[in-house]
Design a protein around this motif. Structure first.
Motif, PDB file in Angstrom:
ATOM      1  N   ALA A 232      70.460  30.806  32.611  1.00 48.02           N
ATOM      2  CA  ALA A 232      69.785  32.018  33.108  1.00 48.02           C
ATOM      3  C   ALA A 232      70.805  33.109  33.428  1.00 48.02           C
ATOM      4  O   ALA A 232      70.604  34.280  33.090  1.00 48.02           O
ATOM      5  N   ALA A 233      71.908  32.728  34.052  1.00 49.07           N
ATOM      6  CA  ALA A 233      72.935  33.707  34.412  1.00 49.07           C
ATOM      7  C   ALA A 233      73.627  34.272  33.171  1.00 49.07           C
ATOM      8  O   ALA A 233      74.048  35.429  33.161  1.00 49.07           O
ATOM      9  N   TRP A 234      73.738  33.470  32.144  1.00 48.89           N
ATOM     10  CA  TRP A 234      74.459  33.887  30.941  1.00 48.89           C
ATOM     11  C   TRP A 234      73.578  34.635  29.943  1.00 48.89           C
ATOM     12  O   TRP A 234      74.085  35.143  28.935  1.00 48.89           O
ATOM     13  N   ALA A 235      72.297  34.677  30.175  1.00 45.70           N
ATOM     14  CA  ALA A 235      71.367  35.244  29.193  1.00 45.70           C
ATOM     15  C   ALA A 235      71.756  36.644  28.742  1.00 45.70           C
ATOM     16  O   ALA A 235      71.630  36.981  27.566  1.00 45.70           O
ATOM     17  N   GLU A 236      72.227  37.472  29.646  1.00 45.49           N
ATOM     18  CA  GLU A 236      72.553  38.852  29.312  1.00 45.49           C
ATOM     19  C   GLU A 236      74.058  39.120  29.236  1.00 45.49           C
ATOM     20  O   GLU A 236      74.465  40.253  29.030  1.00 45.49           O
ATOM     21  N   MET A 237      74.869  38.068  29.410  1.00 44.53           N
ATOM     22  CA  MET A 237      76.321  38.276  29.382  1.00 44.53           C
ATOM     23  C   MET A 237      76.814  38.331  27.940  1.00 44.53           C
ATOM     24  O   MET A 237      76.363  37.559  27.093  1.00 44.53           O
ATOM     25  N   PRO A 238      77.756  39.211  27.669  1.00 43.49           N
ATOM     26  CA  PRO A 238      78.313  39.270  26.303  1.00 43.49           C
ATOM     27  C   PRO A 238      79.299  38.131  26.071  1.00 43.49           C
ATOM     28  O   PRO A 238      79.866  37.570  27.007  1.00 43.49           O
ATOM     29  N   ASP A 239      79.472  37.776  24.820  1.00 42.21           N
ATOM     30  CA  ASP A 239      80.482  36.796  24.453  1.00 42.21           C
ATOM     31  C   ASP A 239      81.847  37.451  24.597  1.00 42.21           C
ATOM     32  O   ASP A 239      81.989  38.661  24.452  1.00 42.21           O
ATOM     33  N   GLY A 240      82.840  36.646  24.882  1.00 42.55           N
ATOM     34  CA  GLY A 240      84.199  37.170  24.989  1.00 42.55           C
ATOM     35  C   GLY A 240      85.117  36.406  24.062  1.00 42.55           C
ATOM     36  O   GLY A 240      84.798  35.318  23.584  1.00 42.55           O
ATOM     37  N   THR A 241      86.264  36.973  23.804  1.00 46.16           N
ATOM     38  CA  THR A 241      87.272  36.339  22.969  1.00 46.16           C
ATOM     39  C   THR A 241      88.410  35.872  23.864  1.00 46.16           C
ATOM     40  O   THR A 241      88.854  36.634  24.732  1.00 46.16           O
ATOM     41  N   PRO A 242      88.890  34.632  23.692  1.00 42.31           N
ATOM     42  CA  PRO A 242      90.015  34.189  24.503  1.00 42.31           C
ATOM     43  C   PRO A 242      91.185  35.159  24.352  1.00 42.31           C
ATOM     44  O   PRO A 242      91.511  35.588  23.243  1.00 42.31           O
ATOM     45  N   ASP A 243      91.774  35.536  25.496  1.00 36.62           N
ATOM     46  CA  ASP A 243      92.853  36.526  25.444  1.00 36.62           C
ATOM     47  C   ASP A 243      94.103  36.080  26.186  1.00 36.62           C
ATOM     48  O   ASP A 243      94.961  36.894  26.522  1.00 36.62           O
TER      49      ASP A 243
ATOM     50  N   ARG B  93      84.345  33.317  29.083  1.00 35.76           N
ATOM     51  CA  ARG B  93      83.828  34.073  30.226  1.00 35.76           C
ATOM     52  C   ARG B  93      82.594  33.424  30.837  1.00 35.76           C
ATOM     53  O   ARG B  93      82.366  33.525  32.034  1.00 35.76           O
ATOM     54  N   LEU B  94      81.794  32.789  30.015  1.00 35.44           N
ATOM     55  CA  LEU B  94      80.578  32.190  30.523  1.00 35.44           C
ATOM     56  C   LEU B  94      80.899  31.112  31.564  1.00 35.44           C
ATOM     57  O   LEU B  94      80.399  31.143  32.686  1.00 35.44           O
ATOM     58  N   ILE B  95      81.745  30.172  31.170  1.00 35.52           N
ATOM     59  CA  ILE B  95      82.099  29.086  32.088  1.00 35.52           C
ATOM     60  C   ILE B  95      82.894  29.627  33.270  1.00 35.52           C
ATOM     61  O   ILE B  95      82.673  29.234  34.418  1.00 35.52           O
ATOM     62  N   GLU B  96      83.794  30.549  33.011  1.00 36.48           N
ATOM     63  CA  GLU B  96      84.622  31.095  34.089  1.00 36.48           C
ATOM     64  C   GLU B  96      83.804  31.905  35.087  1.00 36.48           C
ATOM     65  O   GLU B  96      84.198  32.030  36.247  1.00 36.48           O
ATOM     66  N   SER B  97      82.657  32.415  34.675  1.00 34.88           N
ATOM     67  CA  SER B  97      81.820  33.178  35.595  1.00 34.88           C
ATOM     68  C   SER B  97      80.986  32.271  36.497  1.00 34.88           C
ATOM     69  O   SER B  97      80.450  32.723  37.502  1.00 34.88           O
TER      70      SER B  97
END
Length: 154
Positions: free
Chosen positions: A110-121, A127-131
């Motif tokens: 539910a929290a990740w539904a609107e989060m954008p994907d990120g690229t490891p940097d 970002r999903l797990i880290e959030s």
């Protein structure tokens, strides 16, 4: 009857029958000419008993003990009751842990539904797990799934 015939009557694979023979749960006769394993109606009944015991959560070693008691004329029923009675609280605990895991997963989705994907940097892996909030020290969140993949070391 041969392995494949016994397996067919019991609704299991021939490899399952062979496994139970190797484990000492089934004791077939040997054909004197060709060495084939031969089973009788008693073996079919024993195999069906093994299947029932497996559906109650008994392991091969426990079933071997149960059958040994019965084969020696002793009632295995007290042991069977004790095993189930001691295991049931563990099962309830595992169910509670899995339910808590399912709730955490639902919260994350539910929290990740609107989060954008990120690229490891180099600073971020995902970002999903880290959030997601870190588990509290000593909480049940770290002890999920005894023997499963989600358990972490303390």
């Amino acid at each position: 009857m041969k392995v494949s015939e016994l397996a067919g009557l019991a609704g299991v694979t021939a490899e399952t029958v062979r496994h139970y023979v190797r484990e000492g749960l089934l004791h077939p006769e040997r054909h004197p000419d060709n060495g084939y394993q031969l089973f009788d109606q008693g073996d079919l009944e024993r195999l069906r008993f093994i299947q029932r015991a497996r559906t109650l959560g008994f392991g091969v070693a426990e079933i071997r003990d149960i059958l040994a008691h019965a084969d020696h004329g002793d009632s295995p029923c007290p042991m069977v009751r004790d095993l189930l009675a001691s295991r049931l609280p563990e099962i309830h605990q595992r169910i509670a842990e899995l339910q808590a895991l399912a709730e955490r997963m639902e919260q994350a989705l539910a929290a990740w539904a609107e989060m954008p994907d990120g690229t490891p940097d180099g600073h971020s892996l995902c970002r999903l797990i880290e959030s997601f909030p870190e588990p509290l020290k000593g909480s049940d969140r770290q002890s999920c799934c005894h023997g499963g993949t989600a358990k972490e070391s303390p």
